[in-house]
Design a protein around this motif. Structure first.
Motif: not given
Length: 200
Positions: A141-148
Motif C-alpha cells: 500500500i505504501l508503494q501504491h500511495v508513493q508511486g508514480k
C-alpha cells in the motif's frame, strides 16, 4: 569449510533467485518505473528492521528471514497482483512448487529451512509470520500511495486490501490508518485530475 559442491549449488540457487530482480509487480516506483518483487522484498525487510522495537517479544532475525523468502517462488512464475487473484486460485500452490524447484541446488538442510520458512509465512500462525504478512500488505500500500502510477491505477482497491492482516497488531493498525488516509487523498487527487481531463 564448505565443500565445493555446496558452494556451487548455492551459487546456482543465487543465480536463479536473481530473477526476482526482473519479476515485476503491479506497483510503480516514485519515478514511474515498474517495481520488482526484489525491491518490494528489500523494503519489507527494511520495514521489519525499523519497526522492530515496537514488536515486543519478536525474534527479529526470524521475522526478516520470513520476509526474505515470502515471495521467493515468484522468481520462476512471476507475481499475480492481488487485484487479479480469484477465490480458489492456485497462486500459493504454484509458488510452493516454484520454490521447490528454485531451491533444488541447495544442500538439503538449507532447502528444508527455506521451504519451512515459506510454509510458516503462508500459515501465519506464529507471531513473526503474522507480522510479516501484515507488513507485506502495508509495504504494498505504501508503494501504491508513493508511486508514480498510470492514470487508470485503482487506488480504491487498496482501501479493502489486506484488512485482516493489517489489523493483527496495534502498530500495523496505526500504520494502516495513516496509509488509508493517504490513499483516499491520492484517490481524490486522481479523480479530480480525470474530471479536469474530461473538461478539456
Amino acid at each position: 569449510m564448505a565443500s565445493a559442491d555446496r558452494i556451487l549449488g548455492t551459487l546456482e540457487f543465487l543465480r536463479e533467485a536473481e530473477k526476482l530482480k526482473c519479476t515485476l509487480r503491479s506497483g510503480f516506483t516514485s519515478d514511474g518505473r515498474p517495481e520488482s518483487t526484489a525491491e518490494h522484498t528489500w523494503r519489507l525487510c527494511l520495514m521489519a528492521l525499523v519497526f522492530a522495537d515496537e514488536f515486543e517479544g519478536i525474534d527479529l532475525l526470524h521475522l526478516i528471514k520470513l520476509c526474505i523468502v515470502h515471495d521467493l517462488g515468484e522468481a520462476l512464475s512471476g507475481d499475480i497482483p492481488a487485484i487479479m487473484q480469484t477465490e480458489g486460485s492456485s497462486k500459493s500452490a504454484q509458488e510452493r512448487a516454484d520454490l521447490e524447484l528454485l531451491t533444488k541446488s541447495l544442500h538439503a538442510e538449507k532447502c528444508v529451512e527455506i521451504l519451512a520458512l515459506w510454509e510458516e509465512y503462508e500459515a501465519a500462525q506464529t507471531p513473526e509470520a503474522v507480522l510479516a504478512k501484515g507488513l507485506d500488505k502495508l509495504e504494498t500500500i505504501l508503494q501504491h500511495v508513493q508511486g508514480k502510477n498510470p492514470a487508470d491505477f485503482d487506488y480504491a482497491f487498496n482501501l479493502g486490501y489486506g484488512q485482516k492482516q493489517t489489523s493483527a497488531h496495534p502498530l500495523l493498525t496505526q500504520i494502516r490508518a495513516i496509509l488509508d488516509e493517504e490513499t483516499r487523498a491520492r484517490l481524490d487527487e486522481e479523480t479530480r485530475a480525470r474530471a479536469e481531463q474530461k473538461r478539456l
